[in-house]
Design a protein around this motif. Structure first.
Motif, PDB file in Angstrom:
ATOM      1  N   LYS A  73      60.877 -72.465  76.099  1.00  0.00           N
ATOM      2  CA  LYS A  73      59.765 -71.627  76.548  1.00  0.00           C
ATOM      3  C   LYS A  73      59.541 -71.737  78.059  1.00  0.00           C
ATOM      4  O   LYS A  73      58.914 -70.851  78.651  1.00  0.00           O
ATOM      5  N   LEU A  74      60.040 -72.816  78.682  1.00  0.00           N
ATOM      6  CA  LEU A  74      59.905 -72.966  80.131  1.00  0.00           C
ATOM      7  C   LEU A  74      60.657 -71.856  80.874  1.00  0.00           C
ATOM      8  O   LEU A  74      60.050 -71.122  81.672  1.00  0.00           O
ATOM      9  N   PRO A  75      61.988 -71.683  80.671  1.00  0.00           N
ATOM     10  CA  PRO A  75      62.653 -70.568  81.351  1.00  0.00           C
ATOM     11  C   PRO A  75      62.151 -69.211  80.883  1.00  0.00           C
ATOM     12  O   PRO A  75      62.180 -68.242  81.667  1.00  0.00           O
ATOM     13  N   ALA A  76      61.675 -69.102  79.639  1.00  0.00           N
ATOM     14  CA  ALA A  76      61.149 -67.819  79.157  1.00  0.00           C
ATOM     15  C   ALA A  76      59.963 -67.365  79.997  1.00  0.00           C
ATOM     16  O   ALA A  76      59.846 -66.188  80.352  1.00  0.00           O
ATOM     17  N   ALA A  77      59.063 -68.293  80.322  1.00  0.00           N
ATOM     18  CA  ALA A  77      57.895 -67.945  81.125  1.00  0.00           C
ATOM     19  C   ALA A  77      58.301 -67.448  82.500  1.00  0.00           C
ATOM     20  O   ALA A  77      57.780 -66.440  83.000  1.00  0.00           O
ATOM     21  N   ALA A  78      59.253 -68.143  83.130  1.00  0.00           N
ATOM     22  CA  ALA A  78      59.704 -67.744  84.468  1.00  0.00           C
ATOM     23  C   ALA A  78      60.428 -66.407  84.426  1.00  0.00           C
ATOM     24  O   ALA A  78      60.213 -65.531  85.286  1.00  0.00           O
ATOM     25  N   GLY A 159      73.683 -70.498  87.343  1.00  0.00           N
ATOM     26  CA  GLY A 159      74.527 -71.678  87.321  1.00  0.00           C
ATOM     27  C   GLY A 159      74.411 -72.529  86.069  1.00  0.00           C
ATOM     28  O   GLY A 159      75.093 -73.547  85.943  1.00  0.00           O
ATOM     29  N   TYR A 160      73.565 -72.104  85.126  1.00  0.00           N
ATOM     30  CA  TYR A 160      73.357 -72.880  83.898  1.00  0.00           C
ATOM     31  C   TYR A 160      74.290 -72.357  82.802  1.00  0.00           C
ATOM     32  O   TYR A 160      73.865 -71.730  81.829  1.00  0.00           O
ATOM     33  N   LYS A 161      75.569 -72.639  82.942  1.00  0.00           N
ATOM     34  CA  LYS A 161      76.598 -72.049  82.091  1.00  0.00           C
ATOM     35  C   LYS A 161      76.555 -72.559  80.657  1.00  0.00           C
ATOM     36  O   LYS A 161      77.078 -71.897  79.748  1.00  0.00           O
ATOM     37  N   ASP A 240      70.189 -79.405  82.643  1.00  0.00           N
ATOM     38  CA  ASP A 240      69.772 -78.045  82.982  1.00  0.00           C
ATOM     39  C   ASP A 240      68.262 -77.891  82.882  1.00  0.00           C
ATOM     40  O   ASP A 240      67.632 -77.244  83.731  1.00  0.00           O
ATOM     41  N   LEU A 241      67.669 -78.465  81.836  1.00  0.00           N
ATOM     42  CA  LEU A 241      66.217 -78.400  81.694  1.00  0.00           C
ATOM     43  C   LEU A 241      65.528 -79.056  82.882  1.00  0.00           C
ATOM     44  O   LEU A 241      64.568 -78.502  83.447  1.00  0.00           O
ATOM     45  N   HIS A 242      66.012 -80.217  83.283  1.00  0.00           N
ATOM     46  CA  HIS A 242      65.454 -80.948  84.417  1.00  0.00           C
ATOM     47  C   HIS A 242      65.572 -80.122  85.705  1.00  0.00           C
ATOM     48  O   HIS A 242      64.619 -80.041  86.490  1.00  0.00           O
TER      49      HIS A 242
END
Length: 401
Positions: A73-78, A159-161, A240-242
């Protein structure tokens, strides 16, 4: 601008954790069994207040799978905010009324949101709920807005392959259904500002072989006597999360290709949502469940009795499901001028039966993350800094995020 950091180092973190062996208990005593991974980033400011990072890893390996649960949900918000910016349509913004039409056999629609001002659903309120109480439906509506294919291709472009975001959360849908996303529209005073038809993702994902447990409860609450196959589920490596969190907290310190296309207003909004508590902002919260530390695992363990000091801010996103427990956080003390990044993931299930994990989360997982956060916090609070960080941009009011 290149990311400013020193070479990744392991020895310091491992030595620090070993010195606290007794406090960390059985999880640290058998890290492979618990799939324990930790990333700690020390932050030092130069004379211009530009951050420089030293990364420390413990047990981090691309071969160690963990189910990311709600951390997606973190990248989803961005990405939801970024898509609004990319469209560059007048009157289209995070507070524009946002409606979802039903998609037969996939997901229902949304015309009202009782937790939102005036009962009107918006991207902004979905993001608030994601961070305040880790609301699953809020994430699913952003997933439908972004679309499965753009969600993944944008992160790969950054870059998050190794990331794979393949499905909604909390809904028992097959892979094909999750390729479809609902029609959505933005309307203001009866006028359509923007609408998007149902979409289908033709994205091809690399094959995987990720398994956990010896048995699991399926969506019908039936016990399946075999390991659970996560090969078609979401994948979000801890590194990647970090780094995603780092790029949101310190956009000025990562390369342009790693940076979300967000405005200063977007960042301020995200920071408020990420650090706020349901007791202050979410009018639909259940005080018996949604305590101040409800989503604050590192340092406070989600503990109902915890009282987070007014000078402490935790900008984070945790996830917990199927025995996997993860949290990624930027933690600051505004008074003491302390700051650091900390991410950790572990597999707390010891029965071998996935889906029956609540007790393990509460009795071992969350207390471990609390202790881990306390150890790193203490080390940071005792560390001498040549330049004290200016943390004023993180000293945010929680009202009207």
């Amino acid at each position: 601008m290149q990311t400013q950091h020193y070479p990744a180092t392991d020895n310091f973190l491992e030595a620090l954790l070993k010195s606290q062996y007794t406090k960390l208990g059985p999880i640290f005593a058998d890290p492979e069994k618990y799939r324990l991974q930790v990333i700690y980033t020390r932050i030092d400011r130069d004379a211009n207040q530009f951050p420089h990072f030293t990364d420390y890893h413990y047990g981090v390996s691309p071969d160690t799978y963990f189910y990311p649960a709600s951390t997606v949900k973190l990248p989803a918000a961005a990405l939801a905010l970024e898509k609004l910016n990319d469209l560059q349509i007048p009157l289209l913004h995070r507070e524009t009324p946002f409606f979802t039409a039903p998609l037969q056999g996939v997901n229902t629609g949304v015309q009202r949101d009782p937790t939102a001002p005036g009962g009107i659903p918006t991207i902004a309120n979905y993001i608030k709920k994601i961070f305040l109480i880790s609301d699953n439906d809020a994430y699913n509506r952003l997933y439908e807005w972004i679309g499965q294919q753009p969600f993944n291709t944008r992160l790969w472009e950054m870059g998050y392959k190794d990331i794979q975001v393949r499905h909604r959360v909390g809904l028992p849908l097959h892979e094909e259904a999750n390729r479809w996303t609902n029609p959505v529209s933005f309307r203001q005073d009866g006028d359509i500002i923007y609408q998007q038809d149902a979409r289908y993702s033709r994205l091809s994902f690399p094959q995987r072989a990720d398994w956990a447990g010896n048995a699991y409860y399926n969506h019908r609450d039936q016990l399946e006597m075999r390991p659970m196959d996560f090969s078609f589920r979401n994948r979000l490596p801890l590194t990647d999360l970090h780094n995603l969190l780092r790029s949101i907290i310190f956009p000025e310190a990562v390369t342009i290709s790693q940076r979300f296309r967000l405005t200063d207003s977007d960042y301020r909004f995200l920071y408020r949502c990420m650090s706020a508590y349901p007791t202050k902002e979410y009018k639909g919260y259940d005080p018996a469940l949604h305590c101040q530390a409800y989503t604050k695992f590192l340092l406070f363990g989600g503990n109902r009795s915890s009282k987070i000091p007014d000078t402490v801010r935790i900008f984070n996103k945790p996830g917990w499901a199927y025995g996997f427990l993860t949290d990624t956080a930027y933690i600051v003390n505004l008074a003491e001028k302390t700051e650091f990044l900390l991410s950790a993931s572990l597999f707390v299930n010891t029965s071998g039966i996935l889906g029956d994990d609540h007790q393990a989360f509460e009795e071992s997982g969350k207390p471990f993350l609390q202790t881990l956060g306390e150890i790193i916090y203490k080390a940071e609070s005792e560390r001498n800094r040549t330049v004290k960080p200016d943390l004023s941009r993180f000293n945010l009011s929680f009202d009207n995020a």
